[in-house]
Each structure stands twice: as structure tokens, then as C-alpha cells.
Write an enzyme that holds these catalytic residues in place. Structure first.
Site, PDB file in Angstrom:
ATOM      1  N   GLY A 195       0.828  -1.214   0.000  1.00 13.49           N
ATOM      2  CA  GLY A 195       0.000   0.000   0.000  1.00 13.49           C
ATOM      3  C   GLY A 195       0.849   1.246   0.000  1.00 13.49           C
ATOM      4  N   ASN A 196       0.227   2.375   0.229  1.00 18.29           N
ATOM      5  CA  ASN A 196       0.977   3.631   0.291  1.00 18.29           C
ATOM      6  C   ASN A 196       0.355   4.541   1.349  1.00 18.29           C
ATOM      7  OD1 ASN A 196      -1.003   5.565  -1.057  1.00 18.29           O
ATOM      8  ND2 ASN A 196      -0.819   3.967  -2.620  1.00 18.29           N
ATOM      9  N   ARG A 197       0.997   5.677   1.561  1.00 19.58           N
ATOM     10  CA  ARG A 197       0.620   6.528   2.683  1.00 19.58           C
ATOM     11  C   ARG A 197      -0.397   7.610   2.352  1.00 19.58           C
ATOM     12  NH1 ARG A 197       4.355   5.395   6.614  1.00 19.58           N
ATOM     13  NH2 ARG A 197       6.403   4.783   5.852  1.00 19.58           N
TER      14      ARG A 197
ATOM     15  N   ALA B 178      -4.120   7.721  -4.946  1.00 22.54           N
ATOM     16  CA  ALA B 178      -2.799   7.153  -5.227  1.00 22.54           C
ATOM     17  C   ALA B 178      -2.988   5.644  -5.390  1.00 22.54           C
ATOM     18  CB  ALA B 178      -1.850   7.459  -4.081  1.00 22.54           C
TER      19      ALA B 178
END
Ligand code: CTP
Length: 414
Positions: free
Chosen positions: A215-217, A282
Site C-alpha cells: 500500500g501507500n501513505r 494514489a
């Protein structure tokens, strides 16, 4: 990009507090308003002071609490407070205060101030479900909305006693967001009325096994700000969100998704009748080639090799297919750091061409800027290669309105 710190002072806000148990949540709202730099005058009703006392409001606002038309009569407080305000927020707004405001009654400082204020008014109701659903309250809310008062819908959930239902005060963060949006919207009015817009927000997750993911932030704050801004300008808004830990904005159709493939399906479906799509999410660019149905275990030494495949590029697909028709406006975002050889503007111009979108919002995230911060600054590029439009440093709502300004110009064909 502009120098941070060159900002106009935040407008004065009047926080009216009516007498309900949710008055204590007004303290959190007050803190959010003062932390955003607003000078806040709290005007509680007499019954609100039964729930939260004047010292609390005075301590949190840093100034005396105005509750009485008979105090400081020489300066006619209700007229002064009403005139000086850039925004009047009533939270909680009880059935009683909604009724008084709808009928123009003025029997205390708050109701008098409501009649003298010429600024936008935002009301955040809180009451029992029966009271919210009563025809009298419905009619009062309809009257206020017709007059341009912004009455939020209450949340559903646990009420004061053991009962649950619609009637909870919207989350203080949601009220704060609506308040900020009203202040930012200024003269723009409802220029997106009759339009359907789709916004994606947050970061997708690609499952490795039942417990792990890539995943991402991304926090989803920019997407949320875009949704709230478009709603305020009159649009019907669909917000496709992936793992956004923020309250759902009232009045927005929210579709929750997990992976990039889910996000693609949801965005394309919603885009079929949309005038504009803004891809602020994102999406993860890669996903495991195979997802393990059971938790991946350590097997002796060494780590398992991860084989990844690319996820669908939603922005590129949208731009190429325009599911809402050839005039649909498609907007992408790019967070770039530059790479020594190539500056961020060149990278973003290449990205805009590669993706085929109409507008691209470039955030320069070099040196730790932007990510995870409430403020942002950006430039907006267009497919025609016009001079980039800089958006000065400020809350994400400022950028959101700049994006919708650019979108409305394209929709109007100028
Ligand atoms: N985007 C998308 N689908 C993806 C990846 C990104 O629709 N699978 C969208 C994002 O929502 C954003 C834009 O594309 O609006 C740019 O995202 P970014 O991550 O910068 O693009 P990438 O394609 O990952 O570009 P690169 O790896 O070349 O930086």
C-alpha cells in the site's frame, strides 16, 4: 511556487452553541477553528451553558464569552458580532434554534446575531431522530436552505440514550471542513449546479495474503477536499475512496474500494454520466502476480521472491475512453520530486502527455513537502501547454477550488 507565509488573515468566525448534549463536541470544533487561525467569538444560548460552562468556551477561544444581549449594551453586541463575522456556525443546532432561525425569532444574543449576520451561515443539527424527522423541523430546515443557510444533514449512530438513528451531530472534522469550504467558496456560487463529478481519493491496497498488503501513505485529504468543494459549488458528487480514515462528507455519494482494480471499476462506472473526473487517489502501480489464499509462512532461511504485475492505469484509460462522452474533463495529479537531471515541471508535462488527461495538478514533494501535511501548494498544467497556473500555499481546500475553477472553465468551453 509561492513563498509560504504570505497569507491573508483568517476571517472572524462566530460559533453559536445551542442547548444540546452535543455542545461538548463544539469544544473540539472550536479548537479546530482557532488552530486554523480564526478569531472565534462563542455565543452560547443559556441552555447551552447548562451543558458546557462559559469558562470552557472562554479558555478555548481565548476571549470572553458573549451570551447575553443585555451585556455591553452600549456597543449593541448582536449587531457588532453579526457584522464582523466572516462566517457564523451553529453547532449543535437544536430543533429549537432551527425553528427560531426559520421564523426570525430573536429572544437572546444568538438568535439576534442570526438576524444581523450578513455572512454565510452553517448549521450542524443534533437532536433525536423523531425531532429531526418531524414535519415541523423538516419544514424549518427547508425554509432555511431556501434562504441560503447551509444546514448539514446530521449523522446516523448512537444518540444520547440507548437509542440509535439519524440525529447525531456531524463529526467536528466534517463541520470544520464544511466551514472552511464556505469561507473559501466566496463569490463562486453554485457554478457546478447540474453537473455530476467523480473524485477518487486515498491509497489502494494490493493483498499479498489474507493479512498483508502492498500500500501507500496517501491520506485521501486532497480528494475529500475536492469532493466537499464540488458539493458546495452545487455538483452531485461521487467520491471513490480507498482506505481513507476521515469522516464521510455529508451529501456526497461515497463508494469504498480496496485495490486498484476495484477503484478502476468503481471510477469507470461512476464516470459513465460524469461531466468531470478528478483522479486524486494514489492507486498502487503494482500488484502481486498471485495472491496467497493462506498466510505466507517463513520456510527456513531466505525470503520469498515477490512477483509483481502492473495494475490498470485508471487515468490513462479514462482519458482514452472518456466514458462520460468526448467533452468529459479528466484531471490527474502528480506528486514529483525531480531527479537531478529533470525538473518537476518537465516530468509533469511528460506525464500529462503520457496519460492523455486535460489537466494535471503538480505537487512538488521534494524536501518532504506536501505528503501527510494539511497544507499544500501546486501548479495546474493543461493539455494545450498554457502557462502553468500556480496555486499558492494554503489548505487543501484552496487547491480544490483552483482545480474546480479550471474544470468549470473547460466545461464552459473557455
Ligand atoms: N493513476 C491511475 N492509475 C494508476 C496509477 C496512477 O489512475 N494505476 C493516476 C493517479 O490517480 C494520478 C496520476 O495517475 O492522478 C499520476 O499518478 P502517479 O503515481 O504519479 O503516476 P504513475 O503512473 O505512477 O507515474 P510514474 O510511475 O511514471 O511516476
Amino acid at each position: 511556487m509561492s513563498e509560504p507565509g504570505l497569507r491573508a488573515p483568517a476571517p472572524r468566525v462566530v460559533l453559536g452553541v445551542a442547548g444540546g448534549i452535543a455542545a461538548y463536541k463544539g469544544c473540539e470544533l472550536l479548537r479546530g477553528l482557532t488552530e486554523s487561525g480564526h478569531d472565534v467569538t462563542v455565543v452560547p444560548t443559556a441552555s447551552a451553558l447548562e451543558f458546557v460552562g462559559a469558562p470552557t468556551w472562554a479558555a478555548l477561544s481565548g476571549k470572553p464569552v458573549a451570551a447575553d444581549v443585555w451585556a455591553s449594551v452600549h456597543e449593541v453586541p448582536h449587531v457588532r458580532i453579526g457584522r464582523e463575522a466572516g462566517l457564523l456556525v451553529v453547532a449543535p443546532a437544536t430543533a429549537d434554534i432551527l425553528a427560531k432561525a426559520a421564523h426570525g425569532l430573536a429572544d437572546d444574543l444568538l438568535t439576534n446575531t442570526l438576524l444581523t449576520a450578513r455572512c454565510p451561515v452553517l448549521m450542524a443539527p443534533a437532536m433525536h431522530t423523531e425531532m429531526w424527522e418531524h414535519p415541523a423541523t423538516r419544514a424549518n430546515v427547508a425554509t432555511l436552505r431556501e434562504r441560503g443557510v447551509h444546514v448539514l444533514d446530521p449523522d446516523s449512530g448512537r444518540l444520547t440514550g440507548a437509542d440509535t438513528g439519524r440525529g447525531r451531530l456531524p463529526h467536528p472534522d466534517a463541520i470544520l471542513e464544511a466551514a472552511r469550504d464556505l469561507l473559501l467558496r466566496g463569490e463562486r456560487g453554485t457554478d457546478l449546479a447540474g453537473r455530476h463529478v467523480v473524485v477518487s481519493a486515498g491509497g489502494t491496497r494490493e493483498a499479498l495474503d489474507p493479512v498483508r498488503f502492498l500500500g501507500n501513505r496517501s491520506s485521501g485529504r486532497q480528494g475529500q477536499a475536492l469532493a466537499v468543494a464540488a458539493l458546495g459549488r452545487g455538483a452531485r458528487v461521487t467520491l471513490v475512496r480507498a482506505h481513507v480514515d476521515l469522516p464521510t462528507p455529508a451529501g456526497v455519494t461515497v463508494v469504498e474500494v480496496d485495490s486498484t482494480a476495484d477503484l478502476r471499476d468503481a471510477v469507470l462506472a461512476a464516470a459513465s454520466d460524469a461531466d468531470a473526473v478528478v483522479m486524486a487517489a494514489a492507486p498502487a502501480d503494482f500488484t502481486p502476480a498471485a495472491r496467497s489464499e493462506t498466510k505466507i509462512k517463513k520456510t527456513g532461511d531466505g525470503a520469498p521472491a515477490l512477483e509483481l504485475v502492473q495494475t490498470p492505469d485508471v487515468l490513462r484509460e479514462l482519458s482514452a475512453t472518456r466514458p462520460g462522452g468526448p467533452d468529459q474533463v479528466v484531471v490527474g495529479f502528480a506528486a514529483e520530486t525531480g531527479d537531478g537531471d529533470t525538473d518537476v515541471l518537465t516530468l509533469a508535462t511528460d506525464k500529462l502527455r503520457r496519460k492523455g488527461c486535460d489537466l494535471l495538478v503538480l505537487n512538488d514533494v521534494g524536501d518532504g513537502r506536501v505528503f501527510g501535511r494539511p497544507d499544500t501548494e501546486a501548479v495546474v498544467l493543461d493539455a494545450e501547454g498554457s502557462e502553468p497556473t500556480p496555486v499558492p500555499a494554503g489548505p487543501k481546500g484552496v487547491l480544490a477550488h483552483a482545480v474546480w475553477d479550471a474544470v468549470t472553465r473547460r466545461l464552459a468551453g473557455s
